[in-house]
Every structure is written in C-alpha cells, then in structure tokens.
Scaffold this active site. Structure first.
Site, mmCIF file in Angstrom:
data_model
loop_
_atom_site.group_PDB
_atom_site.id
_atom_site.type_symbol
_atom_site.label_atom_id
_atom_site.label_comp_id
_atom_site.label_asym_id
_atom_site.label_seq_id
_atom_site.Cartn_x
_atom_site.Cartn_y
_atom_site.Cartn_z
ATOM 1 N N GLU A 76 -3.154 -25.227 1.492
ATOM 2 C CA GLU A 76 -3.957 -24.084 1.908
ATOM 3 C C GLU A 76 -4.244 -24.180 3.399
ATOM 4 O O GLU A 76 -4.737 -25.209 3.880
ATOM 5 C CB GLU A 76 -5.290 -24.047 1.146
ATOM 6 C CG GLU A 76 -6.159 -22.877 1.577
ATOM 7 C CD GLU A 76 -7.595 -22.986 1.066
ATOM 8 O OE1 GLU A 76 -8.309 -21.975 1.144
ATOM 9 O OE2 GLU A 76 -7.984 -24.074 0.605
ATOM 10 N N ILE A 77 -3.904 -23.136 4.135
ATOM 11 C CA ILE A 77 -4.248 -23.058 5.558
ATOM 12 C C ILE A 77 -5.621 -22.407 5.661
ATOM 13 O O ILE A 77 -5.818 -21.282 5.202
ATOM 14 C CB ILE A 77 -3.191 -22.255 6.332
ATOM 15 C CG1 ILE A 77 -1.863 -23.020 6.322
ATOM 16 C CG2 ILE A 77 -3.647 -21.987 7.762
ATOM 17 C CD1 ILE A 77 -0.725 -22.292 6.998
ATOM 18 N N VAL A 78 -6.555 -23.131 6.274
ATOM 19 C CA VAL A 78 -7.947 -22.688 6.310
ATOM 20 C C VAL A 78 -8.278 -21.977 7.614
ATOM 21 O O VAL A 78 -8.777 -20.858 7.620
ATOM 22 C CB VAL A 78 -8.900 -23.891 6.108
ATOM 23 C CG1 VAL A 78 -10.339 -23.412 6.005
ATOM 24 C CG2 VAL A 78 -8.511 -24.679 4.867
ATOM 25 N N LYS A 122 1.618 -17.332 24.682
ATOM 26 C CA LYS A 122 2.552 -18.286 25.296
ATOM 27 C C LYS A 122 3.464 -18.909 24.249
ATOM 28 O O LYS A 122 4.184 -19.846 24.550
ATOM 29 C CB LYS A 122 1.771 -19.390 26.026
ATOM 30 C CG LYS A 122 0.949 -18.898 27.208
ATOM 31 C CD LYS A 122 0.246 -20.055 27.905
ATOM 32 C CE LYS A 122 -0.580 -19.559 29.090
ATOM 33 N NZ LYS A 122 -1.295 -20.679 29.769
ATOM 34 N N GLY A 123 3.401 -18.407 23.029
ATOM 35 C CA GLY A 123 4.246 -18.949 21.969
ATOM 36 C C GLY A 123 3.666 -20.178 21.294
ATOM 37 O O GLY A 123 4.326 -20.795 20.459
ATOM 38 N N TYR A 124 2.421 -20.574 21.657
ATOM 39 C CA TYR A 124 1.829 -21.766 21.069
ATOM 40 C C TYR A 124 1.603 -21.593 19.563
ATOM 41 O O TYR A 124 1.796 -22.528 18.786
ATOM 42 C CB TYR A 124 0.491 -22.088 21.744
ATOM 43 C CG TYR A 124 0.605 -22.550 23.175
ATOM 44 C CD1 TYR A 124 1.762 -23.168 23.648
ATOM 45 C CD2 TYR A 124 -0.443 -22.380 24.073
ATOM 46 C CE1 TYR A 124 1.874 -23.595 24.953
ATOM 47 C CE2 TYR A 124 -0.355 -22.807 25.392
ATOM 48 C CZ TYR A 124 0.807 -23.412 25.829
ATOM 49 O OH TYR A 124 0.906 -23.839 27.122
ATOM 50 N N PHE A 184 -2.453 -29.903 -1.356
ATOM 51 C CA PHE A 184 -2.609 -30.100 -2.800
ATOM 52 C C PHE A 184 -1.241 -30.547 -3.344
ATOM 53 O O PHE A 184 -0.508 -29.741 -3.938
ATOM 54 C CB PHE A 184 -3.063 -28.808 -3.475
ATOM 55 C CG PHE A 184 -4.439 -28.354 -3.082
ATOM 56 C CD1 PHE A 184 -5.566 -28.846 -3.727
ATOM 57 C CD2 PHE A 184 -4.616 -27.450 -2.043
ATOM 58 C CE1 PHE A 184 -6.841 -28.432 -3.362
ATOM 59 C CE2 PHE A 184 -5.877 -27.028 -1.662
ATOM 60 C CZ PHE A 184 -7.007 -27.528 -2.330
ATOM 61 N N PHE A 224 1.405 -27.031 -3.133
ATOM 62 C CA PHE A 224 1.156 -26.110 -2.024
ATOM 63 C C PHE A 224 0.084 -26.674 -1.103
ATOM 64 O O PHE A 224 -0.614 -27.649 -1.444
ATOM 65 C CB PHE A 224 0.731 -24.730 -2.547
ATOM 66 C CG PHE A 224 -0.686 -24.668 -3.045
ATOM 67 C CD1 PHE A 224 -1.739 -24.313 -2.208
ATOM 68 C CD2 PHE A 224 -0.978 -24.965 -4.376
ATOM 69 C CE1 PHE A 224 -3.042 -24.263 -2.673
ATOM 70 C CE2 PHE A 224 -2.273 -24.908 -4.857
ATOM 71 C CZ PHE A 224 -3.315 -24.558 -3.998
ATOM 72 N N LEU A 253 -0.317 -21.293 1.361
ATOM 73 C CA LEU A 253 -1.144 -20.166 0.958
ATOM 74 C C LEU A 253 -2.277 -20.029 1.958
ATOM 75 O O LEU A 253 -2.790 -21.032 2.469
ATOM 76 C CB LEU A 253 -1.729 -20.372 -0.444
ATOM 77 C CG LEU A 253 -0.761 -20.325 -1.630
ATOM 78 C CD1 LEU A 253 -1.509 -20.612 -2.922
ATOM 79 C CD2 LEU A 253 -0.054 -18.979 -1.725
ATOM 80 N N THR A 274 3.260 -19.807 17.328
ATOM 81 C CA THR A 274 4.518 -19.954 16.590
ATOM 82 C C THR A 274 4.959 -21.406 16.546
ATOM 83 O O THR A 274 5.375 -21.912 15.506
ATOM 84 C CB THR A 274 5.606 -19.085 17.251
ATOM 85 O OG1 THR A 274 5.232 -17.710 17.150
ATOM 86 C CG2 THR A 274 6.955 -19.294 16.582
ATOM 87 N N TYR A 282 -11.815 -15.370 -0.016
ATOM 88 C CA TYR A 282 -12.520 -14.773 1.115
ATOM 89 C C TYR A 282 -12.572 -13.262 0.908
ATOM 90 O O TYR A 282 -11.532 -12.607 0.767
ATOM 91 C CB TYR A 282 -11.805 -15.101 2.434
ATOM 92 C CG TYR A 282 -11.848 -16.563 2.792
ATOM 93 C CD1 TYR A 282 -12.919 -17.087 3.521
ATOM 94 C CD2 TYR A 282 -10.830 -17.418 2.400
ATOM 95 C CE1 TYR A 282 -12.962 -18.432 3.845
ATOM 96 C CE2 TYR A 282 -10.864 -18.764 2.716
ATOM 97 C CZ TYR A 282 -11.929 -19.263 3.445
ATOM 98 O OH TYR A 282 -11.973 -20.608 3.768
ATOM 99 N N CYS A 337 -6.774 -21.150 11.713
ATOM 100 C CA CYS A 337 -5.634 -21.167 12.633
ATOM 101 C C CYS A 337 -6.045 -20.408 13.890
ATOM 102 O O CYS A 337 -6.386 -19.227 13.813
ATOM 103 C CB CYS A 337 -4.407 -20.525 11.994
ATOM 104 S SG CYS A 337 -2.980 -20.432 13.091
ATOM 105 N N ILE A 344 -8.225 -22.966 -4.349
ATOM 106 C CA ILE A 344 -8.442 -22.478 -2.988
ATOM 107 C C ILE A 344 -9.645 -21.550 -2.949
ATOM 108 O O ILE A 344 -10.047 -20.991 -3.961
ATOM 109 C CB ILE A 344 -7.187 -21.762 -2.437
ATOM 110 C CG1 ILE A 344 -6.895 -20.484 -3.227
ATOM 111 C CG2 ILE A 344 -5.991 -22.678 -2.444
ATOM 112 C CD1 ILE A 344 -5.756 -19.674 -2.634
#
Length: 781
Positions: free
Chosen positions: A521-523, A534-536, A514, A519, A557, A538, A591, A525, A588
């Site tokens: 929005e992470i939907v 395995k650190g993927y 947006f 900002f 957010l 991060t 939930y 992950c 956003i």
C-alpha cells in the site's frame, strides 16, 4: 543506489601496502610504523585527557610562558625534580604541585598557568592534543634525514607551539589555500568514468566504479617521493613545482594523519592533474607489481577483476592523464552538473533499509578488496548476455518475431553510443524521468529506503531524514493531519523511499508492504514544491517498482485524491484492480473522497532504465528498416498517368505496391443512388449523435475552452458541421463521409492526452461508428 553519492574516499584499497600513512618523509608505500605511531598518539591523548586537572596544568605549563610580575621571559615551565625515566605515573600524578618552582625562572608552576584557571575542560583537552602533536613532531624532526621534509616539520612544530602559547587554532599561512587545482583528481576520475563507460550496462559500470574507488583510495594514502629522491629519478622534471606540491601535501594531507590538531584534506580532493601526472607512472607500476605478487591470495572468481580489468582501467586512465586535450580535465565537462559525481550504485535499490555508512579502515588486502568490490549491496539483474533457460527456449515464438541473430547483428552496429541520437531534456520526445536519471548518475540526487526501527540503535542521519520526510508530506499534503503523517512515517511497519538532494530530503514515497497478501500500500507520495516538474516523481516510482520486484511483490494499491489521479495514471496505475478484493479488504485504510487505484508490476522490466531501452529499440527498428530498404533491388519508374489528365487510380494498380506486402482494405458497396446514400448516411449520423460518448464532438471547439486548439489542429471537424454538409448534399461518396468522421477522432487524440475523458470518448465512439458503417453494408464486415 548507495549511501555515497560519488566516487568517494574511505573505500577499500587494493592491498595492504600504501593504505596507512608512511613514516614522515619515507616515500613509497611502506607506512605501518606511522600507523602504529598515530595509534600510540591517540592512546596517549585519551589517557592525558582523562587525567586530573593538576596533571593537565603541569603538562600545559611546560609549553606556557611565565605570567609572573616583572616581565619574565621564560617560555615554558621546567620541573626542578624531573620524573625518572620511564616516569612512574602514579607517583607523578600525586606529586603535581602548583607551587613547585621552575628551574629556569624560579617562578612557580602556577605562574605559568594562571591564564588557564577559567578555561573549560573542552578547551584544555584541545590544547593538550596540540601538546602531544608538538612532541611527536619534535621526534620526527630529529629522526628525519631529508632536508626539505625536516624544514616542513620544523615549520609545523613552530606553528603548533605558537598555537599553545596564544591558545589559538593552528592556521596554516600560505599564499594559496585548498583546493590547489581544478578539477580535482577525484572529479577528473569521475569525469573519466562518465566519459568512457557511461554507455555500459549497470552491472558492468558498477565494476568500473569500484575500480575507480580503489584507485582514488590508493592516491589518498600514497607516500610521495621527497624532492631530492625525485630529482635523482627524473632530473629534467619541474623540480620547483613538485617541491611546492610536496610541501602542500605534507602540510594538508600527510602530517594531519597523525597530528589531528591540524586540518586534514584528502589528496584527491585538493590536488589535480599536475600532482597526478607526477605520481601516476610509478604508482601504476607498483600497483600492478603488487597485484601480481598477491594473485595467489585471490579467489579464482576475483582474479579477473584485479589482474585483467584493473590494468586495463589504469592504461585507459593513463592515456587521459597525459593527453594534452583530454576533456575530463576541462572545468566545463558536463556543464551544469555543479560538480556532479557518478553515483556508486546506479539504478539498483538496496535490499535492506540502509543504516549509517561506516568509514573503512584502510587495511584490506588485495583479496579482501576484490571481494568487497564485487559483492556490492545493490541487487543484480540478469545480464543481457546470459543464455536463456530451457523453459524460455521452449516458449513458442510469436509470428512476426525478428530472429535474435538479426537483432544481435543490428545491435553490434549501434554499440557506439554516439550512434544513438540524444534527445534534449526540453525536447517533446525526451523521457519524463530523463533529467532525474541524469542527476542521479552525476550524484546530484540519491535514493534510500529508510524506516524507523525498534530493534536497532537509532541512527541520527536516518532520523533526520525521517523528520525531513514528515515535513515534506505535511507541506505538500495539507489535508492530511500532521499527527497522522508523523505516526505513519515513524511507524516501524512503514518504510519510505526517500529522495535526497544536497544532503536534505526533497521527496519520498511512504509505503507498507504486505508480503503475505502479495501487495504494497502506498500511503504518501510527494516532492517538495520547488523541486517539482523535474521528473523526480516518475523516477521515485520507478525505483520503488524495482525495489518491490526484488522483494517479489508485484502489486501496488493506493487511494488517490482528485489531484493525484493524473500522476498515478502516468505511472501505470488504473482503477482496474488486479488484486482480489479478499486480499486487501481489512488490510488497507479507506479514505473518503479518494479513488482506489492499482498497478501490476512486470518483473521483466528494468523500470529505471525503461525509457533508455525504448530509445534503443527505436534505433533498432530504424536500422532494420534501413536494412530492409537496402534489400529492395527492383526500382519502379514514377507514375506518369497524372500528366495525361488522369484524376485518380486504384492503389493496387501502383507498380510494386503489392510486393511491399500491402493488402487492400476490406471493400464495401458504394451506393450509386444519391437519395439512398443520403438516407443511409443520415441514419448513421443520427445514431452517432445519439450515442452517450458523442457529447464532446457535437459542436466546433470554442477557443475559450481549449486555448491553442486551432494552432495544433489544422483541419477541425465536428458533428454539427457534418450535419450541415450532409444537408447540402456535400457527401457524394461514402469515403468523404467516413473521412470527415475519422478526422473528428484523429483530431481529438492528437490534442488530448490518452488519460483524458475526451480521448476515451473518441475511441468508444469510433468503435460504434464503424459498427454502424458495417451494418449499413458500406464496408465489409
């Protein structure tokens, strides 16, 4: 990051010469004639495949044995009325007649092609392609003057002829099949870049990788000398070994460039150090001569790349090619990398959604290639050596800052990467994303920002990755409806940073930007379950942060469920939202049962390299301490008073202690009356036990509740034990009381992670405790 995972072929080469296949057996780099010949064959094949079926049968009948009764030995139909030269195409196509007799055996054309009656159009077109390759090779045989080359052409001619007769696929019969040597030239050059340049900053390392691509592409289109030419130039060389490699090169690399019915391999992928040694000296000389000739065509800003960096690159590589103990040719180099290659674009996110990678036609001039090498799609960071702007110079220095001159002096002493101790990937001190970053550097994993589009033609690879992401999110987020995940992943307004390993999707972060609100929005992950720890995760988030910094969006957010809160906290998210509520309300999705978390990005931080920077900073501090210690000239004798029976002395009385900059901690009055001390400490302890954050420390930790606690904490302490000690009049001084209380807080922070509730309780209770101690006058305020 880029679409390719290593130093691959198909990249622009240095100049026009050597970019196209030379006329068979010509040697050197002149090859425009073969390129035109290859183009002509392609046009002829297209025309022939679009011809009527009778015309195709006539063409194949010429190369098909007679199937008539009586065991006819004719191995190809020949017209009694050959067409005029040049043939009149229209008349010829109309004149095709399966009843026309062969001038060799008198049987009809139909008798030569009965085996093709039920053959599919696709198979017939394949056979016609081989026919035209046979005809081209026949021409090459008659034009070729070199005996060794002519012999190879004749063998391939017979092989293709046999494939038509038997309707089989051309299979080269040899004692060895590709690859002929390991590691390959491509892997060796990858190892060389890793070995010599892995310590460089990202931008400089990118330049080296582009030079490596140019060099590999040159080898793939380089025309080898014939064995006879080489014998004249280098009479004492291994002639037999070179002839074997020359034959292999013709069969697997050179001829298949214009006879595509033969399987084709890249020279750099099937040959190794032996072939590279045989061509490197001559190749280097010709490339540098060509660079000097084309220097006037180069823009001034590109000349340094070709005229300065490339010769230096070739000189360093030459040393490793002819060295007897160079590690880059060891099959154990970077053991465990599974043939890992260096990614072309390391650590930089593309500023656009990647589409399919076009295969480069090798026809760039030196100037064009230099432009392509320098202008990579990856974003740029400011070089560390760039001067500070006027505004930055005016910024007031923080008290205690270390002068930049001193920093630069120390940095010069640790420029050697060997001086920086490497941490094991399994070490407690290694960065969380260190393993993932190393895999990306080797080309094991790739990162791409992708998304669906309504404006562009669908790309098959992108669509396959989106389907893979939908599967990963569906499996890892079972509480999310599959239809909902599918809708968002394929929604053109959403993008996904995808993690690719071995060509398949193993994780990603789906997000919606947006820009007007400042900002993203992470939907979703997620990383597939068998690739976790395995650190993927991060490294994915770090790449996403850098991508957004380049797009000038500095806030994330997301709504995190109970299982994801810990992950997001580790990535710098918190419940303290920096974005004003008016900016995101209505934008956003809410939930139920999830926690809104936010993360503010710092545009000055290169997130994908942050842990490496911290490691370097630690080394700088260590060096500064060593320099400071070396400057202390005065050495004081050791303390001898304890041998004389003294139990303790004030710290400030130790010789030299004040010279180090030590200052005594604020002192308070020591209550000499035992009853008064007991009463004061009892009051303080009651206040502490009544505090709302004291609940984790009321009693000793139970082994069943905290496995391994007593292996980590050697001197446990709790408020119940302190109460018992207070009743037994153990605390004869305030210092003993304060030491036990401090031990409670220290133990808690040592055993529990910073994001835990226990850790927070310890911090808050410690602050409250010292407030009460000051109020009681036991320490100065």
């Amino acid at each position: 990051m880029a679409d390719s995972a290593g130093i691959q072929q198909g990249s622009p080469a240095i100049g026009a010469a050597g970019l196209v296949p030379a006329a068979p057996g010509a040697g050197g780099t002149e090859g425009s004639g073969a390129a035109r010949g290859s183009a002509r064959i392609a046009v002829k094949k297209a025309q022939l495949r679009s011809s009527p079926r009778p015309k195709k049968l006539e063409k194949l009948g010429v190369y098909s044995s007679c199937k008539a009764e009586g065991a006819c030995k004719c191995n190809g139909w020949k017209s009694q009325n050959p067409p005029p030269t040049p043939p009149q195409t229209e008349q010829q196509s109309n004149a095709v007649n399966l009843q026309e007799p062969c001038r060799s055996c008198s049987h009809t054309l139909g008798d030569h092609v009965t085996h093709l009656e039920n053959v599919s159009e696709e198979e017939m077109n394949r056979l016609l392609g081989i026919v035209l390759d046979v005809e081209y090779l026949y021409t090459c045989i008659h034009k070729e003057e070199d005996a060794d080359t002519k012999q190879v052409y004749f063998s391939l001619f017979k092989l293709l002829r046999k494939s038509i007769l038997q309707m089989g696929k051309p299979m080269l019969e040899a004692q060895e099949s590709p690859p002929f040597e390991k590691p390959s030239i491509e892997q060796g050059v990858n190892n060389f870049v890793q070995y010599k340049f892995s310590h460089l900053p990202s931008k400089e390392r990118q330049t080296i990788m582009e030079l490596a691509k140019m060099f590999l592409n040159q080898i793939n289109y380089w025309q080898l000398e014939t064995p006879s030419q080489r014998r004249q130039r280098v009479p004492n060389d291994d002639a037999a070994g070179y002839k074997v490699n020359y034959t292999r090169w013709l069969c697997y690399c050179n001829v298949p460039q214009f006879c595509d019915s033969l399987p084709r391999y890249e020279t750099t992928q099937i040959f190794g150090r032996t072939l590279l040694r045989s061509v490197f000296t001559v190749m280097r000389k010709q490339l540098l001569e060509q660079a000097r000739q084309e220097k006037d065509k180069l823009p001034p800003e590109k000349r340094t790349l070709i005229l300065t960096h490339f010769p230096k690159f070739l000189s360093m590589l030459e040393e490793e090619v002819y060295s007897h103990n160079s590690p880059i040719w060891s099959q154990d180099f970077l053991a465990g990398a599974a043939g890992g290659q260096i990614p072309i674009h390391t650590g930089d996110m593309p500023s656009h959604t990647p589409s399919h990678t076009p295969s480069h036609t090798p026809s760039h001039t030196l100037a064009e290639t230099a432009f392509l090498c320098v202008h990579s799609p990856a974003g740029e960071k400011r070089k560390p050596s760039e001067p500070l702007s006027h505004e930055e110079n005016k910024r007031p220095r923080v008290v205690g800052d270390i002068p930049m001159d001193l920093i630069n002096e120390v940095m010069a002493t640790i420029a050697d990467p060997a001086a920086i101790p490497e941490t094991s990937l399994l070490s407690a001190h290694s960065a969380r994303d260190e393993a993932a970053r190393l895999e990306e550097r080797r080309g094991v994993i790739e990162f791409h920002v992708i998304g669906n589009s309504l404006n562009q033609k669908p790309n098959k690879r992108i669509l396959m990755w989106l389907v893979g992401l939908q599967n990963v999110f569906s499996h890892q987020l079972p509480r999310m409806p599959k239809e909902y995940i599918t809708r968002l992943v394929f929604d053109p307004k959403h993008k996904t940073l995808s993690l690719i390993k071995d060509g398949r999707v193993i994780g990603g972060i789906c997000f919606r930007m947006f820009p007007s609100q400042g900002f993203t929005e992470i939907v979703f992950c997620a990383v597939t379950s068998n690739e976790q720890v395995k650190g993927y995760g991060t490294h994915l988030m770090n790449h996403l942060k850098e991508y957004h910094i380049k797009h000038e969006i500095l806030n994330f957010l997301t709504y995190a469920d109970e299982y994801a809160i810990g992950y997001f906290k580790k990535q710098g998210f918190s419940k303290d939202i920096k974005v004003p509520k008016s900016k995101y309300v209505g934008y956003i999705k809410d939930y139920e049962g999830a926690t809104l978390m936010g993360c503010e990005l710092n545009p000055s931080i290169p997130y994908t390299e942050f842990s490496v920077i911290i490691k370097k900073q630690k080394e700088i501090i260590k060096k500064l301490i060593e320099r400071k210690q070396a400057q202390i000239r005065k050495v004081y004798p050791g303390l001898s008073c304890f041998k004389d029976g003294v139990r303790q002395i004030p710290i400030e009385s130790i010789p030299g202690i004040r010279e180090t900059g030590w200052k005594p901690v604020g002192k308070g009055k020591e209550l000499k009356d035992p009853d008064q001390l007991y009463s004061t400490l009892k009051t303080i302890l009651q206040h502490v036990k009544s505090h709302q954050n004291a609940w984790p420390f009321m009693e000793p930790v139970k082994k069943t509740e905290a496995p391994g606690y007593y292996q980590v904490i050697r001197f446990p302490m709790d408020l119940k034990t302190m109460s018992e000690r207070l009743k037994s009049r153990y605390y004869t001084t305030r210092k003993l009381f304060m030491a036990d209380m401090q031990r409670i807080f220290t133990n808690c922070r040592e055993y529990n992670p910073p994001e835990s509730e226990y850790y927070k309780c310890a911090n808050l209770l410690e602050k409250f405790f010292y407030t009460k101690i000051k109020e009681a006058g036991l320490i100065e305020k």
